[in-house]
Design an enzyme around this catalytic site. Structure first.
Site, PDB file in Angstrom:
ATOM      1  N   GLY A 262       1.723   9.318   1.026  1.00  0.00           N
ATOM      2  CA  GLY A 262       0.441   8.654   0.853  1.00  0.00           C
ATOM      3  C   GLY A 262      -0.217   8.750  -0.498  1.00  0.00           C
ATOM      4  O   GLY A 262      -1.212   8.053  -0.738  1.00  0.00           O
ATOM      5  N   PRO A 304       6.735  11.600   0.133  1.00  0.00           N
ATOM      6  CA  PRO A 304       6.217  10.619  -0.822  1.00  0.00           C
ATOM      7  C   PRO A 304       7.135   9.402  -0.935  1.00  0.00           C
ATOM      8  O   PRO A 304       8.356   9.526  -0.852  1.00  0.00           O
ATOM      9  CB  PRO A 304       6.214  11.386  -2.154  1.00  0.00           C
ATOM     10  CG  PRO A 304       7.354  12.347  -2.012  1.00  0.00           C
ATOM     11  CD  PRO A 304       7.365  12.750  -0.555  1.00  0.00           C
ATOM     12  N   GLY A 305       6.543   8.243  -1.079  1.00  0.00           N
ATOM     13  CA  GLY A 305       7.324   7.024  -1.305  1.00  0.00           C
ATOM     14  C   GLY A 305       6.856   6.368  -2.594  1.00  0.00           C
ATOM     15  O   GLY A 305       7.440   6.537  -3.664  1.00  0.00           O
ATOM     16  N   ARG A 306       5.737   5.680  -2.492  1.00  0.00           N
ATOM     17  CA  ARG A 306       5.210   4.873  -3.596  1.00  0.00           C
ATOM     18  C   ARG A 306       5.085   5.635  -4.919  1.00  0.00           C
ATOM     19  O   ARG A 306       5.434   5.120  -5.979  1.00  0.00           O
ATOM     20  CB  ARG A 306       3.842   4.337  -3.198  1.00  0.00           C
ATOM     21  CG  ARG A 306       3.187   3.468  -4.217  1.00  0.00           C
ATOM     22  CD  ARG A 306       1.750   3.100  -3.846  1.00  0.00           C
ATOM     23  NE  ARG A 306       1.438   3.072  -2.467  1.00  0.00           N
ATOM     24  CZ  ARG A 306       1.249   1.969  -1.731  1.00  0.00           C
ATOM     25  NH1 ARG A 306       1.327   0.792  -2.298  1.00  0.00           N
ATOM     26  NH2 ARG A 306       0.946   2.038  -0.452  1.00  0.00           N
ATOM     27  N   TYR A 346      -2.242  -7.803   1.252  1.00  0.00           N
ATOM     28  CA  TYR A 346      -3.349  -6.839   1.092  1.00  0.00           C
ATOM     29  C   TYR A 346      -4.301  -7.236  -0.035  1.00  0.00           C
ATOM     30  O   TYR A 346      -5.108  -6.416  -0.466  1.00  0.00           O
ATOM     31  CB  TYR A 346      -2.824  -5.444   0.735  1.00  0.00           C
ATOM     32  CG  TYR A 346      -1.614  -4.967   1.492  1.00  0.00           C
ATOM     33  CD1 TYR A 346      -1.705  -4.655   2.849  1.00  0.00           C
ATOM     34  CD2 TYR A 346      -0.397  -4.790   0.852  1.00  0.00           C
ATOM     35  CE1 TYR A 346      -0.593  -4.188   3.535  1.00  0.00           C
ATOM     36  CE2 TYR A 346       0.713  -4.316   1.531  1.00  0.00           C
ATOM     37  CZ  TYR A 346       0.614  -4.028   2.877  1.00  0.00           C
ATOM     38  OH  TYR A 346       1.711  -3.568   3.544  1.00  0.00           O
ATOM     39  N   CYS A 373       5.278 -22.680   0.647  1.00  0.00           N
ATOM     40  CA  CYS A 373       4.258 -23.623   1.130  1.00  0.00           C
ATOM     41  C   CYS A 373       3.169 -22.930   1.923  1.00  0.00           C
ATOM     42  O   CYS A 373       3.054 -23.103   3.140  1.00  0.00           O
ATOM     43  CB  CYS A 373       4.934 -24.696   1.974  1.00  0.00           C
ATOM     44  SG  CYS A 373       6.112 -25.593   0.987  1.00  0.00           S
ATOM     45  N   TYR A 402       7.584  -0.943  -1.919  1.00  0.00           N
ATOM     46  CA  TYR A 402       7.119  -1.979  -0.988  1.00  0.00           C
ATOM     47  C   TYR A 402       7.220  -3.383  -1.598  1.00  0.00           C
ATOM     48  O   TYR A 402       6.435  -4.260  -1.271  1.00  0.00           O
ATOM     49  CB  TYR A 402       5.687  -1.668  -0.511  1.00  0.00           C
ATOM     50  CG  TYR A 402       5.588  -0.277   0.072  1.00  0.00           C
ATOM     51  CD1 TYR A 402       6.211   0.012   1.283  1.00  0.00           C
ATOM     52  CD2 TYR A 402       4.919   0.752  -0.594  1.00  0.00           C
ATOM     53  CE1 TYR A 402       6.168   1.301   1.816  1.00  0.00           C
ATOM     54  CE2 TYR A 402       4.865   2.040  -0.059  1.00  0.00           C
ATOM     55  CZ  TYR A 402       5.488   2.295   1.147  1.00  0.00           C
ATOM     56  OH  TYR A 402       5.443   3.567   1.671  1.00  0.00           O
TER      57      TYR A 402
HETATM   58  N1  LLP Z   1       5.364   8.902   5.820  1.00  0.00           N
HETATM   59  C1  LLP Z   1       4.948   8.075   6.791  1.00  0.00           C
HETATM   60  C2  LLP Z   1       4.951   8.523   8.172  1.00  0.00           C
HETATM   61  C3  LLP Z   1       4.519   6.769   6.457  1.00  0.00           C
HETATM   62  O1  LLP Z   1       4.107   5.945   7.418  1.00  0.00           O
HETATM   63  C4  LLP Z   1       4.527   6.351   5.105  1.00  0.00           C
HETATM   64  C5  LLP Z   1       4.093   5.011   4.725  1.00  0.00           C
HETATM   65  C6  LLP Z   1       4.983   7.274   4.123  1.00  0.00           C
HETATM   66  C7  LLP Z   1       5.386   8.536   4.524  1.00  0.00           C
HETATM   67  C8  LLP Z   1       5.049   6.926   2.676  1.00  0.00           C
HETATM   68  O2  LLP Z   1       3.815   6.604   2.152  1.00  0.00           O
HETATM   69  P1  LLP Z   1       3.619   6.454   0.572  1.00  0.00           P
HETATM   70  O3  LLP Z   1       3.854   7.796  -0.048  1.00  0.00           O
HETATM   71  O4  LLP Z   1       4.610   5.467   0.064  1.00  0.00           O
HETATM   72  O5  LLP Z   1       2.242   5.993   0.433  1.00  0.00           O
HETATM   73  N2  LLP Z   1       3.379  -1.666   2.721  1.00  0.00           N
HETATM   74  C9  LLP Z   1       2.236  -0.928   2.237  1.00  0.00           C
HETATM   75  C10 LLP Z   1       2.415   0.559   2.417  1.00  0.00           C
HETATM   76  C11 LLP Z   1       2.720   0.959   3.835  1.00  0.00           C
HETATM   77  C12 LLP Z   1       2.936   2.421   3.988  1.00  0.00           C
HETATM   78  C13 LLP Z   1       3.430   2.748   5.347  1.00  0.00           C
HETATM   79  N3  LLP Z   1       3.718   4.124   5.560  1.00  0.00           N
HETATM   80  C14 LLP Z   1       1.966  -1.304   0.792  1.00  0.00           C
HETATM   81  O6  LLP Z   1       2.691  -2.124   0.240  1.00  0.00           O
HETATM   82  O7  LLP Z   1       1.007  -0.836   0.197  1.00  0.00           O
END
Ligand code: LLP
Length: 443
Positions: A262, A304-306, A346, A373, A402
């Protein structure tokens, strides 16, 4: 007209402008945006557009910084596969010692294809795991199931007992922490479908104890995504710590705390290009997460992802047409909402910058839109950009997370190719889809 300063749009070391040497005396050729040391113009020429380009070095550096911030506690970084699930990227992450956070059997398959032995560092999140997915995960020997409901717990117990296996579980609890982010990606409140309320979790842990096929191993939490204020993480972790203390007093063995993912990134046009700023930011996040956990004696899992991959990717697109009416300018480009849905879904802001940038080019305000379209098919609205001609290239920044992962084939559009750059080397890590890829499964 004052010369434009492109520096603010750089995402070092991933994307920086390079000034080629001049062949004509007193004439400065336009600067070219590079991924590390590779020109994006050259990549677009070779692989076509739209094209996702990633910087391996940027990802490695971000991961190393993130990991270092947690060095005072035993921990595992379980990269959230959903952010960008390209196999080459996953392989790189696995080699760097990452575990993985998955939310489907498909993501588990990707992780195992990327690295045979990756399962032992996999955590499985998500509200709707099917029995098939549970079986697959149990067979693969994953580290932890993050269970999100009582029904799921019993389904997992039944499944594991039938297979004569034991599922290590954490309940994903809902800490009732409001995080400032887009409502679609905020998850830590009672009204959201995710997690189990704290009070219910206490009861459920005691019911789960001693059930065949289940081993209580941890507590898990995830409050949302794109959260740039670290304070909500501290609040969530202090509520989790209270629960862990309670559970340990009740005689449960809690070995893991999963803090979720997150942590957000700056999508601003001009984020700080100072790498120490990023280290400080991650450090302040780590301090908030770690503060309540001190002395608890748990192994920390992070998802972490993003924050690891977002700024390390760009979507390169070509301007097809300039279209002007009623005082409005549209730059119609060859990338669309099916390639990068974040702006449409978003209203997300992504910085956009020309791939070749000459001095003294006047700015103009335009909507950057795709060929799909739908009026919602835009990549930017009312954006001030240096004037760009038809056939010129634009880079849509911070698209490493994403982006491709949420792409689709709407309007029967093949998805973009993906290229991974490291230093001077560029590797095609996903081919552009063909019409056969799109239609091969249909009669
Ligand atoms: N862990 C869980 C259980 C999650 O649901 C998520 C993201 C993460 C980790 C990773 O979160 P991050 O570190 O990447 O914030 N499509 C949206 C983001 C959706 C995130 C869903 N869950 C966007 O493009 O902003």
């Amino acid at each position: 007209m004052s010369p434009r300063k492109p520096l603010g749009l750089e995402r070092s070391p991933a994307f920086t402008y390079h000034q080629p040497t001049s062949r004509i005396p007193f004439r400065k050729p336009p600067r070219v945006l590079r991924a590390e040391e590779v020109s994006l113009a050259a990549l677009a020429e070779q692989y076509g557009t739209p094209l996702y380009v990633y910087s391996a070095t940027a990802i490695q550096q971000r991961l190393a910084t993130f990991d270092a911030a947690f060095s005072t506690i035993p921990h595992t970084v379980c990269y959230a596969v959903k952010a960008n699930s390209n196999l080459s990227l996953l392989r790189m992450m696995a080699k760097l010692g990452c575990g993985f956070d998955i939310v489907s059997g498909g993501e588990l398959e990707r992780v195992l294809r990327a690295h045979k032995k990756a399962a032992k560092k996999v955590v499985f999140s998500g509200v709707g795991k099917t029995v098939e997915e549970m079986k697959f995960a149990l067979d693969s020997g994953i580290l932890l199931f993050n269970v999100e409901s009582e029904s799921e717990l019993w389904a997992l117990a039944t499944c594991a007992a039938r297979m004569k296996k034991t599922a290590r579980i954490a309940l994903r609890v809902n800490p009732e922490v409001a995080a400032e982010t887009h409502p679609y990606i905020s998850t830590g409140m009672r009204e959201h479908k995710f997690g189990i309320p704290m009070s219910d979790a206490r009861v459920l842990y005691s019911r789960a104890a001693g059930i065949k096929g289940i081993e209580i191993a941890g507590v898990s939490v995830h409050i949302g995504s794109q959260i740039t204020d670290p304070e909500p993480f501290r609040l969530a972790m202090s509520r989790v710590t209270d629960l862990v203390n309670y559970l340990q007093a009740e005689g449960h063995t809690i070995r893991f705390v999963d803090a979720g993912g997150g942590l957000g990134i700056s999508y601003e046009d001009t984020p700080s290009s100072d790498p120490t700023e990023f280290a400080k930011y991650v450090q302040s996040y780590a301090e908030r997460v770690l503060q309540p956990l001190r002395g608890l004696g748990v192994h920390l899992l992070l998802e972490p992802g993003r924050v690891l991959v977002g700024p390390a990717g760009a979507l390169v697109t070509r301007v097809l047409y300039r279209k002007q009416h009623d005082g409005k300018l549209f730059l119609i480009v060859d990338a669309a909402m099916n390639d990068l849905i974040r702006p449409a879904l978003y209203k997300a802001h992504h910085a956009i910058t020309p791939v070749t940038l000459a001095d003294d080019v006047p700015s103009e305000v335009a909507d950057v839109v795709g060929p799909v379209c739908e009026t919602g098919d835009f990549l930017a609205r009312d954006r001030s950009l240096p004037k760009c001609e038809e056939a010129s290239l634009l880079a849509i920044l911070d698209a490493g997370a994403y982006g491709m992962a949420q792409s689709g084939n709407y309007n029967t559009r093949p998805r973009p190719a993906e290229v991974m750059v490291e230093g001077k080397k560029a590797k095609l890590v996903r081919k552009r889809e063909t019409m056969d890829d799109l239609m091969g499964l249909e009669e």
